[in-house]
Design a protein around this motif. Sequence first.
Motif, PDB file in Angstrom:
ATOM      1  N   GLN A 157      46.659  42.369  -9.095  1.00 31.41           N
ATOM      2  CA  GLN A 157      47.127  41.730  -7.845  1.00 31.41           C
ATOM      3  C   GLN A 157      46.595  42.269  -6.669  1.00 31.41           C
ATOM      4  N   THR A 158      46.278  41.488  -5.537  1.00 28.85           N
ATOM      5  CA  THR A 158      45.802  41.988  -4.299  1.00 28.85           C
ATOM      6  C   THR A 158      46.734  43.124  -3.530  1.00 28.85           C
ATOM      7  N   PHE A 159      47.900  43.384  -3.887  1.00 30.57           N
ATOM      8  CA  PHE A 159      48.583  44.271  -3.139  1.00 30.57           C
ATOM      9  C   PHE A 159      47.947  45.720  -3.685  1.00 30.57           C
ATOM     10  N   GLU A 161      45.007  46.176  -4.467  1.00 28.67           N
ATOM     11  CA  GLU A 161      43.909  46.413  -3.707  1.00 28.67           C
ATOM     12  C   GLU A 161      44.130  47.109  -2.413  1.00 28.67           C
ATOM     13  N   ALA A 162      45.243  46.520  -1.765  1.00 27.45           N
ATOM     14  CA  ALA A 162      45.629  46.841  -0.327  1.00 27.45           C
ATOM     15  C   ALA A 162      45.887  48.413  -0.586  1.00 27.45           C
ATOM     16  N   ALA A 163      46.470  48.882  -1.836  1.00 33.13           N
ATOM     17  CA  ALA A 163      46.947  50.222  -2.106  1.00 33.13           C
ATOM     18  C   ALA A 163      45.815  50.852  -1.847  1.00 33.13           C
ATOM     19  N   ARG A 164      44.798  50.606  -2.518  1.00 33.14           N
ATOM     20  CA  ARG A 164      43.602  51.430  -2.775  1.00 33.14           C
ATOM     21  C   ARG A 164      42.962  51.569  -1.473  1.00 33.14           C
ATOM     22  N   LEU A 165      43.105  50.437  -0.499  1.00 30.66           N
ATOM     23  CA  LEU A 165      42.520  50.510   0.913  1.00 30.66           C
ATOM     24  C   LEU A 165      43.190  51.652   1.792  1.00 30.66           C
ATOM     25  N   SER A 166      44.700  51.704   1.361  1.00 29.86           N
ATOM     26  CA  SER A 166      45.205  52.685   2.016  1.00 29.86           C
ATOM     27  C   SER A 166      45.139  54.082   1.487  1.00 29.86           C
ATOM     28  N   ALA A 167      44.256  54.292   0.451  1.00 29.20           N
ATOM     29  CA  ALA A 167      43.837  55.563  -0.041  1.00 29.20           C
ATOM     30  C   ALA A 167      45.127  56.254  -0.771  1.00 29.20           C
ATOM     31  N   THR A 168      46.026  55.245  -1.464  1.00 31.89           N
ATOM     32  CA  THR A 168      47.217  55.766  -1.902  1.00 31.89           C
ATOM     33  C   THR A 168      46.867  56.398  -3.266  1.00 31.89           C
TER      34      THR A 168
ATOM     35  N   ARG B  85      38.318  54.861   4.472  1.00 30.83           N
ATOM     36  CA  ARG B  85      39.573  54.285   4.255  1.00 30.83           C
ATOM     37  C   ARG B  85      40.456  54.505   5.630  1.00 30.83           C
ATOM     38  N   PHE B  92      44.000  40.264   3.951  1.00 34.88           N
ATOM     39  CA  PHE B  92      43.745  39.566   2.734  1.00 34.88           C
ATOM     40  C   PHE B  92      44.078  37.977   3.089  1.00 34.88           C
ATOM     41  N   SER B  97      50.311  37.323  -2.659  1.00 31.47           N
ATOM     42  CA  SER B  97      50.189  38.391  -3.590  1.00 31.47           C
ATOM     43  C   SER B  97      49.489  39.699  -2.927  1.00 31.47           C
ATOM     44  N   SER B  98      49.304  39.440  -1.601  1.00 30.15           N
ATOM     45  CA  SER B  98      48.996  40.930  -0.576  1.00 30.15           C
ATOM     46  C   SER B  98      50.088  42.106  -0.588  1.00 30.15           C
ATOM     47  N   GLU B 111      53.058  52.689   4.238  1.00 26.29           N
ATOM     48  CA  GLU B 111      52.299  53.113   3.062  1.00 26.29           C
ATOM     49  C   GLU B 111      51.044  53.825   3.329  1.00 26.29           C
ATOM     50  N   SER B 115      49.839  58.560   2.833  1.00 28.67           N
ATOM     51  CA  SER B 115      48.660  58.823   1.954  1.00 28.67           C
ATOM     52  C   SER B 115      47.874  60.274   2.421  1.00 28.67           C
TER      53      SER B 115
END
Lengths: 269, 259, 275
Positions: A157-159, A161-168, B85, B92, B97-98, B111, B115
């Motif tokens: 799911q895209t969210f 990917e969004a978490a990845r972009l937030s460096a989570t 980052r 998106f 789904s984002s 969020e 981080s």
Amino acid sequence: MRRANLVVGGVLIAVIVSMAAVGLFWTPFSPTAISGPRLAPPGWPHVLGTDGQGSDTASRIISGAKLALLVGVMSVSAAALIGVPVGIIAGMSHRWVAAILSRGADILYGFPALLLAILFAAAVGGSTWTAVAAIGIATIPVFVRIARAATMQVMSQTFVEAARLSATPPLQVAWRHVLPNIAPVLGVQVSVSFGLAILAEAGLSYLGLGSGSDVPTWGRMLREAQNELFNAPLVALWPGLAIAMATMGFNLLGDGLRDLLDPKLREIA
Amino acid sequence: MNGSLMATQGAEVTYRRSGRPFVALHDVTFRLAPGERVGVVGGSGSGKTTLARLLLGLIRPSAGTVSFRGQRVDGLPERLLGDLRAGASMVFQDPNSSLNPRMEVGDIISEPLRSPRLRRRGDLPEVSPEAVRAALESVGLDPATTSRFPHQLSGGQRQRVAIARALVSDPEALVADEPVSALDVSVRAQVLNLLSDAVTERGLALVFISHDLAVVRHLCERVVVMQQGRVVEEGAVDDVFADPRHPYTRQLLEATLSI
Amino acid sequence: MNRLEVTDLTVAFGRRRTVAVDRLSFTLGQHERLGIIGQSGSGKSVTGLAMIGLLPENAHVSGSILLNGRELVGAPERELRPLRGDEVSMIFQEPMTALDPTMRVGRQIGEVVALHHRDRRGGIHDEVLDWLGRVGMTDPERVARSFPDELSGGQRQRALVAMALANEPGLVICDEPTTALDVIVQRQILDLLDEQLQGRASLFVSHDLAVVRQVCDRVLVMLQGRVVESGKIDDIIEDPQHPYTRGLVAAARIGNHPRGTRLPTMTDFTEGGRA
């Protein structure tokens, strides 16, 4: 009625749980003491009659409910506590880690609870705990598989990917993104596995591989009833009914939950 | 590469689809200067979304380089991408789904602030109800939205939340991948105004990906036209649209409907 | 006789009877193209589904829908089924969900043809190829042999058009058929529809005024289940009366505003359009 599964399953389980709850404090008679004539038919004071030894059947059924639920809770909890994290890790990892974990689970899958129970019984003697261990270990692979599949779906799911972009960090992703979204599917599996665990326990104690002879379990009651089948067939009915109700109750609940999860035709507002 | 905020040089991205290689990007050179607004247009299969993912370090090029603020970022492990980052965010296309359906809006927006890697940058605001409220206000949403879940919001509201999340870490560049394509036409203007205001107020650089040329013309100064993984034309938006050189650009312009 | 005569159509859902369409009335001529425009939740899609009897089970329908003089409201499923494909058909928004991913495209179209013309066993394959050619496929044989995921978005939508037209229905309902397509493919599909809908009546549901204008003569503007304005498309665009319509027209004219200026939003015109 669309929610039939949920309701019927819920009612059946409520009955079993109430029995067990009551049994924590009180049973009509002591389940192991001889309190009446052998093989007495249902009546008063032995509502379901007595068994081949003269112990009150109703008390033994109630006692058995406690044990069935205990085994269910312990084995399924253990299996989930081990299997789900492994499954999540497998679902989030790159190919080779996931492959190793999956193969490991598959190997474990090959050992049915029965085989494990026999091994444990041969090693340390059969008891409630060996039954819990055997069933628990045999249930781990199911949770690994379900958790992994559901995790992989969430990861696409895209969210995420969004978490990845937030460096989570990955642990946070697993805890806050994956787990809440796979929880419903896991819940269904818990219910189904619970039913299977109860059935497995009954089978093990029927074969004498589970709890000791002083602990009344439904499976053991069935075994004992076998000897008296022609004299007093009713003695086999009660434990059989209890096992059927418990297993069916959890299965129906699981089915009902699964239906609930299906994307229903949403009301077009 | 000097002075560019985000850039790729000769980038190539190849996927394997059922055994056969599929070239998503071929020899793509792209530059984004600080504060610049660039539109990337093309039909489906043009590679524009792949370019976005490349710029943000979500995928690796099979050839060529990707850099952020002059430093190479392609091939770096996730833990060394802190600068990227913190400095670049994405909005998106699909508002459904984002956003995590099981997370409250307030947590979704904050969020990035939680981080550890981003916090190392030092100038991030603390995670607080005030910060979240300010973020919601900046995208025109009621503070009460904090405790709602995505499914309780409309598509336009969900995109606003996505934009708030993208802006909360105070980035220098924003990559928007068809941010309004999934919304009703009547709702797009509000979200576009919001984007435009946010970019202007914060002096952000913007990469705006779309197949809607009218929107690109309204938001961007420069445009890059892509077709099947290649850049076929680029230049100032008004120039390219007034006098398109490449037949694909002409095809895109002709296909654009207006009333 | 009109193709469609809708009188006081009301559709409500669920136990709480949430009203999606509120006393809708309109007529559609034998060869007329009517656009229904509105945003999500306006009731436009529900209206389209009601015309073909495909509303979900929890829908409560009242009023009257006369299709070629035959009443659809309250008609049982076994009466409605033979109409679908033959007298009325639908083109959906998402080709990937409307097409069966496990079945070759040629066979899916063939099934639609066979449904209503069992006697034509021999000629079905030829008819399928003929239709694929008519909807602009350059290699009908290859497309017929392909599975949906092997085709492009535009090809899939063309296949859907073929399926909808294969039995020559008098009424074709299009529910946002180009929303999921990019601008070039959208143009091609709209041209295709313009051509293929000749001689048929059509109901074209969309949220995009510019798209509706390509295909339709007349348009109904829907807001929260009701029609707020209706008329010829060019009149509506030139001189919109209702504030919501004015907002729709303004929203479609992004190109008219220079860079850096604020775009007019729906809330500038009406309270009903908050994003």
